[in-house]
Design a protein around this motif. Structure first.
Motif, PDB file in Angstrom:
ATOM      1  N   ALA A 164       0.852  -1.191   0.000  1.00  0.00           N
ATOM      2  CA  ALA A 164       0.000   0.000   0.000  1.00  0.00           C
ATOM      3  C   ALA A 164       0.887   1.239   0.000  1.00  0.00           C
ATOM      4  N   PRO A 165       0.487   2.287  -0.717  1.00  0.00           N
ATOM      5  CA  PRO A 165       1.289   3.516  -0.719  1.00  0.00           C
ATOM      6  C   PRO A 165       1.455   4.065   0.696  1.00  0.00           C
ATOM      7  N   GLU A 166       2.666   4.478   1.010  1.00  0.00           N
ATOM      8  CA  GLU A 166       2.957   5.047   2.316  1.00  0.00           C
ATOM      9  C   GLU A 166       3.460   6.476   2.171  1.00  0.00           C
ATOM     10  N   GLY A 167       3.208   7.269   3.196  1.00  0.00           N
ATOM     11  CA  GLY A 167       3.670   8.651   3.181  1.00  0.00           C
ATOM     12  C   GLY A 167       2.736   9.548   2.406  1.00  0.00           C
ATOM     13  N   SER A 168       3.002  10.832   2.470  1.00  0.00           N
ATOM     14  CA  SER A 168       2.199  11.807   1.731  1.00  0.00           C
ATOM     15  C   SER A 168       2.590  11.786   0.261  1.00  0.00           C
ATOM     16  N   PRO A 169       1.737  12.319  -0.611  1.00  0.00           N
ATOM     17  CA  PRO A 169       2.132  12.423  -2.022  1.00  0.00           C
ATOM     18  C   PRO A 169       3.446  13.172  -2.221  1.00  0.00           C
ATOM     19  N   ASP A 170       3.718  14.173  -1.382  1.00  0.00           N
ATOM     20  CA  ASP A 170       4.993  14.898  -1.499  1.00  0.00           C
ATOM     21  C   ASP A 170       6.168  13.986  -1.162  1.00  0.00           C
ATOM     22  N   ASP A 171       6.022  13.178  -0.118  1.00  0.00           N
ATOM     23  CA  ASP A 171       7.078  12.219   0.225  1.00  0.00           C
ATOM     24  C   ASP A 171       7.294  11.230  -0.916  1.00  0.00           C
ATOM     25  N   GLN A 172       6.198  10.724  -1.467  1.00  0.00           N
ATOM     26  CA  GLN A 172       6.289   9.780  -2.584  1.00  0.00           C
ATOM     27  C   GLN A 172       6.933  10.448  -3.790  1.00  0.00           C
ATOM     28  N   ARG A 173       6.591  11.718  -4.004  1.00  0.00           N
ATOM     29  CA  ARG A 173       7.110  12.428  -5.178  1.00  0.00           C
ATOM     30  C   ARG A 173       8.626  12.533  -5.134  1.00  0.00           C
TER      31      ARG A 173
END
Length: 285
Positions: free
Chosen positions: A165-174
């Motif tokens: 599952a995606p973890e962290g905020s979209p900014d962290d993922q970015r």
């Protein structure tokens, strides 16, 4: 026509559309299912419906079950041939209707696994775990006992338990995704391997009728370097609520890429490179 059903349908449209999308994995099929339910409201007497919300959810679930079983019988969209429709939004911009589709942060990786489930398993797990429909109601929809419906959901739950599952905020993922593209453009295999999970899964849907898949950071790194285009323009987008990228070359959409970032590394990459589907899926497409 049952006016109360029509009013309830309009008020609940976003949630019902999200339910249909989760079960069908296709935005267009979800809209077709809603249209079929609307047609049923026109043929239904208002006196025959005591719970409009429950009636609509049940009617929609029956419609989705029929569509899923029809697919299986006709092999209309064979498993492993295409990625499910991603929900694409501009980074940081979502409409209320899109927010309903993205509720519960169902990533594209999970949607891929849902596509591989038996229709009854898929309906049971989606209705119960995502929309809190009791097993007694699910049993009636599937023509099974409540215990059988519970077992279907349990079996499906075991299959999706290992899905990252995606973890962290979209900014962290970015930040992780940006590091991936920077390393790919430099041809830096070592840097790519560092940003990828050791067992990263890479899938590609080229619209050719076959979905290819590979596992492992070294292979994914080599593929990233191989397909890095010097004239590529990278547009940040959100794919099912997680960091994604639209890659254009010479002003034409070349691919839509979805990333599942867990533990600071990329665990899954899904690449859609079918230009016709990309155009239909983009917010302004």
């Amino acid at each position: 026509m049952a006016d109360s059903l029509t009013r309830e349908l309009e008020q609940s449209r976003a949630r019902l559309r999200a339910m249909a999308y989760r079960m069908l994995g296709s935005v267009s099929d979800a809209d077709d299912a809603l249209q079929e339910v609307w047609l049923r409201t026109r043929r239904t007497s208002e006196d025959a419906v005591h719970n409009p919300g429950g009636w609509l959810a049940t009617a929609l679930a029956h419609t989705c079950v029929d569509l899923l079983r029809s697919r299986s019988a006709r092999h209309e969209v064979p498993i492993g041939v295409r990625l499910p429709d991603p929900i694409v939004t501009a980074d940081g911009h979502t409409t209320p209707e899109t927010q309903a589709l993205l509720a519960d942060s169902i990533g594209l990786a999970l949607q891929v696994v849902l596509d591989h489930l038996d229709p009854a398993e898929r309906v049971a797990i989606v209705l119960h775990d995502s929309f809190a429909v009791p097993f007694g109601e699910i049993a009636a929809i599937l023509d099974r006992s409540p215990e059988a419906a519970r077992q279907l959901a349990s079996r499906a739950r075991r299959r999706i338990r290992s899905v990252p599952a995606p973890e962290g905020s979209p900014d962290d993922q970015r930040r992780v995704v940006d590091a991936f593209f920077a390393a790919a453009r430099r041809g830096d295999l070592a840097a790519l391997v560092r940003v990828l999970a050791p067992d990263v899964v890479l899938r590609g849907d080229l619209g050719t009728g076959k979905l290819w898949e590979s596992t492992g950071s070294e292979d994914a790194a080599a593929q990233a370097v191989r397909f890095a285009h010097p004239r590529a323009v990278l547009r940040p987008i959100l794919v099912n609520g997680a960091a994604g990228t639209l890659v254009t070359v010479d002003d034409r959409a070349a691919s839509l890429m979805a990333f599942t970032v867990t533990g600071g590394r990329i665990a899954e990459i899904d690449v859609l490179a079918d230009p016709h589907r990309i155009a239909a899926l983009l917010p302004d497409g």
